[in-house]
Design a protein around this motif. Structure first.
Motif, short mmCIF file in Angstrom:
data_model
loop_
_atom_site.label_atom_id
_atom_site.label_comp_id
_atom_site.label_asym_id
_atom_site.label_seq_id
_atom_site.Cartn_x
_atom_site.Cartn_y
_atom_site.Cartn_z
N ALA A 1 -8.36 -6.71 0.62
CA ALA A 1 -9.03 -7.90 1.14
C ALA A 1 -8.19 -9.12 0.81
O ALA A 1 -7.36 -9.09 -0.10
CB ALA A 1 -10.43 -8.03 0.55
N ALA A 2 -8.43 -10.19 1.53
CA ALA A 2 -7.76 -11.46 1.26
C ALA A 2 -8.78 -12.57 1.36
O ALA A 2 -9.56 -12.63 2.32
CB ALA A 2 -6.63 -11.70 2.26
N PHE B 1 -8.49 -0.40 10.60
CA PHE B 1 -9.64 -1.27 10.86
C PHE B 1 -9.41 -2.62 10.20
O PHE B 1 -8.64 -2.73 9.25
CB PHE B 1 -10.95 -0.64 10.35
CG PHE B 1 -10.99 -0.34 8.88
CD1 PHE B 1 -11.30 -1.33 7.94
CD2 PHE B 1 -10.71 0.94 8.41
CE1 PHE B 1 -11.34 -1.05 6.58
CE2 PHE B 1 -10.76 1.23 7.04
CZ PHE B 1 -11.07 0.23 6.12
N ILE B 2 -10.09 -3.63 10.72
CA ILE B 2 -10.03 -4.97 10.14
C ILE B 2 -11.34 -5.68 10.45
O ILE B 2 -11.91 -5.50 11.54
CB ILE B 2 -8.82 -5.77 10.67
CG1 ILE B 2 -8.69 -7.11 9.93
CG2 ILE B 2 -8.89 -5.98 12.16
CD1 ILE B 2 -7.38 -7.84 10.18
N GLN B 3 -11.83 -6.45 9.49
CA GLN B 3 -13.06 -7.22 9.67
C GLN B 3 -12.85 -8.64 9.17
O GLN B 3 -12.24 -8.84 8.12
CB GLN B 3 -14.22 -6.57 8.91
CG GLN B 3 -14.67 -5.23 9.46
CD GLN B 3 -15.41 -5.38 10.79
OE1 GLN B 3 -16.15 -6.34 11.00
NE2 GLN B 3 -15.18 -4.45 11.70
N GLY B 4 -13.37 -9.61 9.89
CA GLY B 4 -13.25 -11.00 9.52
C GLY B 4 -12.29 -11.73 10.45
O GLY B 4 -11.86 -11.17 11.47
N PRO B 5 -11.98 -12.98 10.11
CA PRO B 5 -12.35 -13.70 8.88
C PRO B 5 -13.82 -14.10 8.85
O PRO B 5 -14.39 -14.44 9.88
CB PRO B 5 -11.47 -14.95 8.93
CG PRO B 5 -10.46 -14.73 10.00
CD PRO B 5 -11.08 -13.78 10.95
N ARG C 1 -9.19 -5.13 5.42
CA ARG C 1 -8.68 -4.16 6.37
C ARG C 1 -8.31 -2.85 5.67
O ARG C 1 -8.24 -2.76 4.44
CB ARG C 1 -7.47 -4.71 7.11
CG ARG C 1 -6.21 -4.89 6.25
CD ARG C 1 -5.06 -5.37 7.11
NE ARG C 1 -3.80 -5.40 6.36
CZ ARG C 1 -2.61 -5.16 6.90
NH1 ARG C 1 -2.51 -4.83 8.17
NH2 ARG C 1 -1.51 -5.21 6.17
N GLY C 2 -8.04 -1.83 6.50
CA GLY C 2 -7.57 -0.54 6.02
C GLY C 2 -6.39 -0.09 6.85
O GLY C 2 -6.36 -0.34 8.06
N VAL C 3 -5.41 0.53 6.22
CA VAL C 3 -4.21 0.98 6.92
C VAL C 3 -3.83 2.39 6.49
O VAL C 3 -4.25 2.87 5.43
CB VAL C 3 -3.00 0.04 6.66
CG1 VAL C 3 -3.34 -1.40 6.99
CG2 VAL C 3 -2.53 0.16 5.21
N ASP C 4 -3.03 3.05 7.32
CA ASP C 4 -2.41 4.30 6.91
C ASP C 4 -1.37 3.97 5.84
O ASP C 4 -0.52 3.10 6.06
CB ASP C 4 -1.75 4.97 8.12
CG ASP C 4 -1.01 6.24 7.73
OD1 ASP C 4 -1.64 7.29 7.67
OD2 ASP C 4 0.22 6.14 7.47
N THR C 5 -1.44 4.62 4.70
CA THR C 5 -0.59 4.26 3.57
C THR C 5 0.89 4.39 3.88
O THR C 5 1.70 3.54 3.48
CB THR C 5 -0.94 5.13 2.35
OG1 THR C 5 -2.32 4.94 2.02
CG2 THR C 5 -0.08 4.76 1.14
N LYS C 6 1.27 5.42 4.62
CA LYS C 6 2.70 5.65 4.88
C LYS C 6 3.25 4.74 5.98
O LYS C 6 4.26 4.07 5.80
CB LYS C 6 2.93 7.11 5.25
CG LYS C 6 4.41 7.45 5.39
CD LYS C 6 4.61 8.95 5.60
CE LYS C 6 6.09 9.30 5.67
NZ LYS C 6 6.30 10.76 5.83
N SER C 7 2.57 4.70 7.11
CA SER C 7 3.08 3.96 8.27
C SER C 7 2.64 2.49 8.27
O SER C 7 3.20 1.68 8.99
CB SER C 7 2.60 4.62 9.56
OG SER C 7 1.20 4.46 9.71
N LYS C 8 1.61 2.17 7.47
CA LYS C 8 0.98 0.84 7.44
C LYS C 8 0.30 0.49 8.76
O LYS C 8 -0.03 -0.67 9.01
CB LYS C 8 1.99 -0.24 7.04
CG LYS C 8 2.56 -0.06 5.64
CD LYS C 8 3.43 -1.22 5.25
CE LYS C 8 3.99 -1.03 3.85
NZ LYS C 8 4.84 -2.17 3.43
#
Length: 212
Positions: free
Chosen positions: A88-89, A111-115, A100-107
């Motif tokens: 989060a930021a 998903f993303i929510q906000g601002p 947000r959430g990302v694939d750890t390897k590929s980034k």
């Protein structure tokens, strides 16, 4: 010691462009759905980013070199890339917040929510974790889930969001998500392993917004 000057690029907002003051940037992204912005250390970097694609800059951080010893690094090991990472930021505490959430390897962003106009980093980290858990369960995925927030991990274990942020009309939509997240935790079981991201060994978590 004076604070280092920053330049703020706004790709999507009430007005787009480069702003030299955070309050001016904040005015452009406040209450603007899907706002896109990031700070830069020089005007030239901010200008180059404005002419580019937001997705090419979000989450990008400086090259990282760990201060840990070789023995410590060996003990910690490498990240498990069969995973997703969440973060989060928050610009202020409370302040404008997103997660947000990302694939750890590929980034690759999953998903993303906000601002959201008013939130805290801890609330964002908590919501990101629950969002990740729900996504992995829905997809019947065996991947693990990384976070760099011990507080969010604790809240998820206790199935509560122990924030001190008062509810008000400005954060009503955010707390609707919080309530839904708590209900989800109480009504669902999951097999996903939540793991603390080792920032001192690996650098910023891949889901980091790169706005520091």
């Amino acid at each position: 010691m004076s604070k280092k000057k920053k330049y703020y690029t706004v790709w999507k907002g009430h007005k787009t462009g480069i702003f030299e003051k955070w309050n001016d940037c904040k005015a452009q992204i406040k209450d603007f759905p899907g706002a896109q912005y990031k700070s830069f250390e020089t005007f030239d970097a901010a200008k180059k980013a404005l002419n580019g694609n937001y997705r090419d800059y979000i989450g990008k951080s400086k090259s990282f070199k760990s201060d840990l010893s070789d023995a410590q690094l060996k003990k910690i090991g490498q990240p498990n890339y069969n995973s997703i990472s969440v973060d989060a930021a928050s610009s202020g505490n409370p302040g404008i917040m997103e997660y947000r959430g990302v694939d750890t390897k590929s980034k690759k962003q999953l998903f993303i929510q906000g601002p959201f106009p008013e939130g805290t980093n801890n609330i964002g980290e908590f919501l990101a974790l629950v969002h990740g858990l729900a996504l992995l369960k829905k997809n019947d995925s065996q991947r693990i889930l990384y976070t760099d927030s011990k507080i969010a991990m604790s809240w998820v274990r206790k199935k509560t969001c122990n924030t001190k942020l008062p509810r008000n009309p400005k954060n009503e939509k955010l707390f609707e998500l919080v309530d839904r997240a708590v209900i989800w935790l109480k009504e669902n079981s999951y097999k996903t392993t939540i793991v603390k991201w080792e920032t001192k060994a690996w650098g910023e978590i891949p889901a980091d917004f790169g706005r520091k």
